[in-house]
Motif scaffolding. Structure first.
Motif, PDB file in Angstrom:
ATOM      1  N   LEU A  44       0.831  -1.203   0.000  1.00 44.48           N
ATOM      2  CA  LEU A  44       0.000   0.000   0.000  1.00 44.48           C
ATOM      3  C   LEU A  44       0.869   1.257   0.000  1.00 44.48           C
ATOM      4  O   LEU A  44       0.565   2.236  -0.687  1.00 44.48           O
ATOM      5  CB  LEU A  44      -0.928   0.007   1.222  1.00 44.48           C
ATOM      6  CG  LEU A  44      -2.106  -0.973   1.175  1.00 44.48           C
ATOM      7  CD1 LEU A  44      -2.784  -1.046   2.538  1.00 44.48           C
ATOM      8  CD2 LEU A  44      -3.105  -0.559   0.106  1.00 44.48           C
ATOM      9  N   ALA A  45       1.964   1.222   0.756  1.00 45.46           N
ATOM     10  CA  ALA A  45       2.883   2.359   0.780  1.00 45.46           C
ATOM     11  C   ALA A  45       3.568   2.529  -0.569  1.00 45.46           C
ATOM     12  O   ALA A  45       3.769   3.654  -1.038  1.00 45.46           O
ATOM     13  CB  ALA A  45       3.916   2.177   1.891  1.00 45.46           C
ATOM     14  N   LEU A  46       3.905   1.409  -1.207  1.00 46.72           N
ATOM     15  CA  LEU A  46       4.588   1.460  -2.492  1.00 46.72           C
ATOM     16  C   LEU A  46       3.738   2.164  -3.543  1.00 46.72           C
ATOM     17  O   LEU A  46       4.255   2.941  -4.351  1.00 46.72           O
ATOM     18  CB  LEU A  46       4.940   0.040  -2.954  1.00 46.72           C
ATOM     19  CG  LEU A  46       5.675  -0.087  -4.294  1.00 46.72           C
ATOM     20  CD1 LEU A  46       7.054   0.549  -4.224  1.00 46.72           C
ATOM     21  CD2 LEU A  46       5.794  -1.555  -4.696  1.00 46.72           C
ATOM     22  N   VAL A  47       2.422   1.899  -3.543  1.00 44.29           N
ATOM     23  CA  VAL A  47       1.530   2.516  -4.538  1.00 44.29           C
ATOM     24  C   VAL A  47       0.800   3.726  -3.955  1.00 44.29           C
ATOM     25  O   VAL A  47      -0.136   4.244  -4.565  1.00 44.29           O
ATOM     26  CB  VAL A  47       0.519   1.490  -5.096  1.00 44.29           C
ATOM     27  CG1 VAL A  47       1.247   0.388  -5.838  1.00 44.29           C
ATOM     28  CG2 VAL A  47      -0.365   0.911  -3.997  1.00 44.29           C
ATOM     29  N   GLN A  48       1.221   4.174  -2.776  1.00 45.37           N
ATOM     30  CA  GLN A  48       0.705   5.384  -2.138  1.00 45.37           C
ATOM     31  C   GLN A  48      -0.810   5.343  -1.961  1.00 45.37           C
ATOM     32  O   GLN A  48      -1.540   6.267  -2.329  1.00 45.37           O
ATOM     33  CB  GLN A  48       1.128   6.620  -2.947  1.00 45.37           C
ATOM     34  CG  GLN A  48       2.644   6.767  -3.060  1.00 45.37           C
ATOM     35  CD  GLN A  48       3.081   7.956  -3.891  1.00 45.37           C
ATOM     36  OE1 GLN A  48       2.281   8.561  -4.598  1.00 45.37           O
ATOM     37  NE2 GLN A  48       4.362   8.314  -3.797  1.00 45.37           N
ATOM     38  N   MET A  49      -1.291   4.238  -1.355  1.00 48.69           N
ATOM     39  CA  MET A  49      -2.735   4.074  -1.147  1.00 48.69           C
ATOM     40  C   MET A  49      -3.071   3.642   0.272  1.00 48.69           C
ATOM     41  O   MET A  49      -4.111   3.022   0.510  1.00 48.69           O
ATOM     42  CB  MET A  49      -3.307   3.071  -2.163  1.00 48.69           C
ATOM     43  CG  MET A  49      -3.337   3.598  -3.580  1.00 48.69           C
ATOM     44  SD  MET A  49      -4.306   2.571  -4.694  1.00 48.69           S
ATOM     45  CE  MET A  49      -5.947   2.742  -4.016  1.00 48.69           C
TER      46      MET A  49
ATOM     47  N   GLN B 235      -6.067   0.544 -10.822  1.00 49.69           N
ATOM     48  CA  GLN B 235      -4.854   0.051 -11.463  1.00 49.69           C
ATOM     49  C   GLN B 235      -3.726  -0.086 -10.447  1.00 49.69           C
ATOM     50  O   GLN B 235      -2.943  -1.033 -10.480  1.00 49.69           O
ATOM     51  CB  GLN B 235      -4.447   0.996 -12.593  1.00 49.69           C
ATOM     52  CG  GLN B 235      -3.228   0.544 -13.368  1.00 49.69           C
ATOM     53  CD  GLN B 235      -3.416  -0.824 -14.000  1.00 49.69           C
ATOM     54  OE1 GLN B 235      -3.077  -1.838 -13.407  1.00 49.69           O
ATOM     55  NE2 GLN B 235      -3.982  -0.858 -15.184  1.00 49.69           N
ATOM     56  N   ARG B 236      -3.635   0.837  -9.521  1.00 51.35           N
ATOM     57  CA  ARG B 236      -2.598   0.757  -8.480  1.00 51.35           C
ATOM     58  C   ARG B 236      -2.812  -0.451  -7.580  1.00 51.35           C
ATOM     59  O   ARG B 236      -1.852  -1.101  -7.166  1.00 51.35           O
ATOM     60  CB  ARG B 236      -2.608   2.029  -7.630  1.00 51.35           C
ATOM     61  CG  ARG B 236      -2.114   3.257  -8.355  1.00 51.35           C
ATOM     62  CD  ARG B 236      -1.979   4.404  -7.388  1.00 51.35           C
ATOM     63  NE  ARG B 236      -1.768   5.674  -8.057  1.00 51.35           N
ATOM     64  CZ  ARG B 236      -1.426   6.777  -7.439  1.00 51.35           C
ATOM     65  NH1 ARG B 236      -1.270   6.785  -6.131  1.00 51.35           N
ATOM     66  NH2 ARG B 236      -1.253   7.902  -8.106  1.00 51.35           N
ATOM     67  N   VAL B 237      -4.071  -0.750  -7.277  1.00 50.65           N
ATOM     68  CA  VAL B 237      -4.365  -1.923  -6.447  1.00 50.65           C
ATOM     69  C   VAL B 237      -3.947  -3.195  -7.183  1.00 50.65           C
ATOM     70  O   VAL B 237      -3.333  -4.100  -6.605  1.00 50.65           O
ATOM     71  CB  VAL B 237      -5.864  -1.983  -6.072  1.00 50.65           C
ATOM     72  CG1 VAL B 237      -6.152  -3.256  -5.259  1.00 50.65           C
ATOM     73  CG2 VAL B 237      -6.264  -0.750  -5.269  1.00 50.65           C
ATOM     74  N   ALA B 238      -4.289  -3.283  -8.473  1.00 54.75           N
ATOM     75  CA  ALA B 238      -3.898  -4.451  -9.272  1.00 54.75           C
ATOM     76  C   ALA B 238      -2.381  -4.589  -9.317  1.00 54.75           C
ATOM     77  O   ALA B 238      -1.838  -5.706  -9.240  1.00 54.75           O
ATOM     78  CB  ALA B 238      -4.461  -4.328 -10.685  1.00 54.75           C
ATOM     79  N   LEU B 239      -1.690  -3.466  -9.409  1.00 53.02           N
ATOM     80  CA  LEU B 239      -0.226  -3.482  -9.430  1.00 53.02           C
ATOM     81  C   LEU B 239       0.324  -3.957  -8.082  1.00 53.02           C
ATOM     82  O   LEU B 239       1.231  -4.799  -8.033  1.00 53.02           O
ATOM     83  CB  LEU B 239       0.277  -2.074  -9.749  1.00 53.02           C
ATOM     84  CG  LEU B 239       1.770  -1.877  -9.991  1.00 53.02           C
ATOM     85  CD1 LEU B 239       2.234  -2.715 -11.177  1.00 53.02           C
ATOM     86  CD2 LEU B 239       2.075  -0.405 -10.245  1.00 53.02           C
TER      87      LEU B 239
ATOM     88  N   ARG C  47       7.983   4.958 -11.358  1.00 56.32           N
ATOM     89  CA  ARG C  47       8.440   5.119  -9.967  1.00 56.32           C
ATOM     90  C   ARG C  47       8.362   3.791  -9.214  1.00 56.32           C
ATOM     91  O   ARG C  47       9.303   3.407  -8.499  1.00 56.32           O
ATOM     92  CB  ARG C  47       7.582   6.169  -9.263  1.00 56.32           C
ATOM     93  CG  ARG C  47       7.949   6.374  -7.785  1.00 56.32           C
ATOM     94  CD  ARG C  47       6.930   7.228  -7.066  1.00 56.32           C
ATOM     95  NE  ARG C  47       5.606   6.620  -7.007  1.00 56.32           N
ATOM     96  CZ  ARG C  47       5.261   5.668  -6.137  1.00 56.32           C
ATOM     97  NH1 ARG C  47       6.157   5.190  -5.268  1.00 56.32           N
ATOM     98  NH2 ARG C  47       4.044   5.156  -6.135  1.00 56.32           N
ATOM     99  N   VAL C  48       7.247   3.088  -9.375  1.00 52.59           N
ATOM    100  CA  VAL C  48       7.062   1.819  -8.668  1.00 52.59           C
ATOM    101  C   VAL C  48       8.105   0.803  -9.118  1.00 52.59           C
ATOM    102  O   VAL C  48       8.674   0.074  -8.292  1.00 52.59           O
ATOM    103  CB  VAL C  48       5.628   1.287  -8.902  1.00 52.59           C
ATOM    104  CG1 VAL C  48       5.506  -0.154  -8.426  1.00 52.59           C
ATOM    105  CG2 VAL C  48       4.622   2.167  -8.181  1.00 52.59           C
ATOM    106  N   GLN C  49       8.374   0.747 -10.431  1.00 48.81           N
ATOM    107  CA  GLN C  49       9.366  -0.209 -10.935  1.00 48.81           C
ATOM    108  C   GLN C  49      10.744   0.071 -10.347  1.00 48.81           C
ATOM    109  O   GLN C  49      11.451  -0.842  -9.910  1.00 48.81           O
ATOM    110  CB  GLN C  49       9.415  -0.154 -12.461  1.00 48.81           C
ATOM    111  CG  GLN C  49      10.285  -1.237 -13.092  1.00 48.81           C
ATOM    112  CD  GLN C  49      11.717  -0.809 -13.352  1.00 48.81           C
ATOM    113  OE1 GLN C  49      11.987   0.386 -13.500  1.00 48.81           O
ATOM    114  NE2 GLN C  49      12.630  -1.768 -13.402  1.00 48.81           N
ATOM    115  N   GLN C  50      11.129   1.331 -10.307  1.00 54.08           N
ATOM    116  CA  GLN C  50      12.446   1.688  -9.771  1.00 54.08           C
ATOM    117  C   GLN C  50      12.524   1.406  -8.274  1.00 54.08           C
ATOM    118  O   GLN C  50      13.554   0.955  -7.774  1.00 54.08           O
ATOM    119  CB  GLN C  50      12.734   3.163 -10.066  1.00 54.08           C
ATOM    120  CG  GLN C  50      12.946   3.440 -11.549  1.00 54.08           C
ATOM    121  CD  GLN C  50      13.066   4.913 -11.867  1.00 54.08           C
ATOM    122  OE1 GLN C  50      12.610   5.777 -11.116  1.00 54.08           O
ATOM    123  NE2 GLN C  50      13.691   5.234 -12.997  1.00 54.08           N
ATOM    124  N   GLN C  51      11.424   1.658  -7.573  1.00 47.65           N
ATOM    125  CA  GLN C  51      11.419   1.440  -6.125  1.00 47.65           C
ATOM    126  C   GLN C  51      11.370  -0.045  -5.787  1.00 47.65           C
ATOM    127  O   GLN C  51      12.018  -0.494  -4.841  1.00 47.65           O
ATOM    128  CB  GLN C  51      10.225   2.164  -5.504  1.00 47.65           C
ATOM    129  CG  GLN C  51      10.317   2.342  -3.988  1.00 47.65           C
ATOM    130  CD  GLN C  51       9.258   3.292  -3.459  1.00 47.65           C
ATOM    131  OE1 GLN C  51       8.814   4.207  -4.160  1.00 47.65           O
ATOM    132  NE2 GLN C  51       8.841   3.082  -2.224  1.00 47.65           N
TER     133      GLN C  51
END
Length: 362
Positions: A125-130, A147-151, A185-189
């Motif tokens: 949740l922190a990774l996708v800022q949710m 989409q962020r949840v699916a990711l 951003r998510v991929q790099q993190q």
């Protein structure tokens, strides 16, 4: 075998029929994709990019060739035994579950220790800022949030490779651009390999470390975004990535024995330096609309023509120009300062700097 390869596709073909007259969906495709790389498969519908993604995922069996993930041959492994996960075009979230429960579900199915699940869900949740939306149901979220949840759900099991099959295609343009930034951003993190499928050239150029351009079941060129755009190795690649003009003509020798391009039907010679020997003197000169310069028709040694259409697009104006040999070209002028917009019917000349010219076989 490449030492740093996360995924290796070795001479893979995929046929859906034994009929020799039907072209294969994949035709002896080979590519190595590095650890932590954002790698994009780009091409038009039917080119084989999604089929290649599905063979890596294990949803399709290869007809010949090998697929290795982390150095292990996975041809005979089912999808759930491969260290990959997939994000599809449809988010496929469970409507009766909250955001947190959707992310946790896959971890429970994976058999992760129950007491470790809440911490992993919190991390995702922190990774996708949710974090603030953890209790909401999918119906209460925007398309970008879904989409962020699916990711997050796909990343939660910590796969070695994440496969993304046009995951942004259902979003509107503004949200799509916002999600492109988030995805990178998510991929790099997260620090894992992303293999991304799209037909959107701008999306591929924006997101990718490297791009593979595909057509008719083959990879035509692999390279970084600037290499693919600036130095296309194939006419299809040049046409598919961005806008480009082609002038037919011949290679010739100038007064100082230098290489020049002689456009068909035009009394000018354009200095050029072929990057490699060409098999034929009959060639095409390719140039991007933004690399040319519109100048007054009184200047010599330029391509002369007449403006046939004017398209104002905000930051720039596009001009369709018919040259004196009847070839139509598109030209782009930045709307900086107080540049006057040229009028339909106005005679102009086109200057092509040598660095703007790319020679390709006809």
């Amino acid at each position: 075998m490449e030492h740093n390869a996360s995924v290796e596709v070795q001479c893979v073909s995929k046929r859906y029929t034994d009929d020799p007259d039907v072209a294969p969906a994949l035709d002896e495709v080979s590519v190595n994709i590095a650890h932590n790389e954002f790698f994009t498969l780009l091409g038009p519908s039917g080119c084989g990019k999604t089929t290649l993604l599905r063979t890596i995922a294990g949803f399709e069996h290869v007809s010949s060739g090998d697929i290795l993930i982390g150095g292990q041959r996975v041809n005979d492994l089912p999808p759930f035994k491969r260290r990959v996960n997939t994000v599809f075009q449809s988010y496929a979230l469970f409507p009766h579950m909250s955001v947190a429960e959707n992310i946790a579900f896959g971890l429970e199915m994976q058999g992760l220790e129950k007491k470790a699940i809440p911490a992993r869900v919190k991390e995702m949740l922190a990774l996708v800022q949710m974090e603030h939306l953890a209790r909401r149901k999918p119906a209460e979220l925007s398309g970008g949030q879904q989409q962020r949840v699916a990711l997050a759900r796909a990343l939660a099991p910590r796969p070695d490779v994440l496969l993304l099959d046009e995951p942004l295609s259902a979003l509107d343009l503004k949200l799509r651009k916002e999600m492109q930034v988030e995805l990178k951003r998510v991929q790099q993190q997260a620090g894992i390999t992303f293999i991304f499928v799209t037909h959107d050239q701008e999306e591929a150029l924006t997101l990718s470390d490297r791009i593979a351009v595909m057509s008719a079941g083959k990879i035509l060129q692999i390279g970084g975004p600037s290499a693919i755009y600036e130095r296309p190795a194939h006419q299809f690649v040049a046409q598919f990535i961005g806008d480009i003009n082609f002038l037919p003509g011949k290679l010739a020798r100038g007064p100082q024995n230098e290489s020049v391009f002689q456009p068909t039907g035009l009394p000018v010679q354009i200095p050029c330096n072929p990057p490699q020997p060409l098999a034929s003197a009959n060639v095409q000169l390719a140039f991007r609309p933004e690399r040319s310069q519109l100048v007054e028709p009184t200047q010599p040694h330029h391509l002369r023509g007449v403006i046939e259409a004017v398209l104002y697009v905000g930051t720039a104006t596009l001009y369709q120009c018919r040259l004196s040999n009847d070839v139509k070209v598109m030209l782009r002028e930045s709307n900086e300062g107080l540049n006057a917009v040229r009028a339909v019917g106005e005679p102009v000349a086109v200057h092509l700097p040598p660095q703007a010219c790319l020679l390709m076989e006809a």
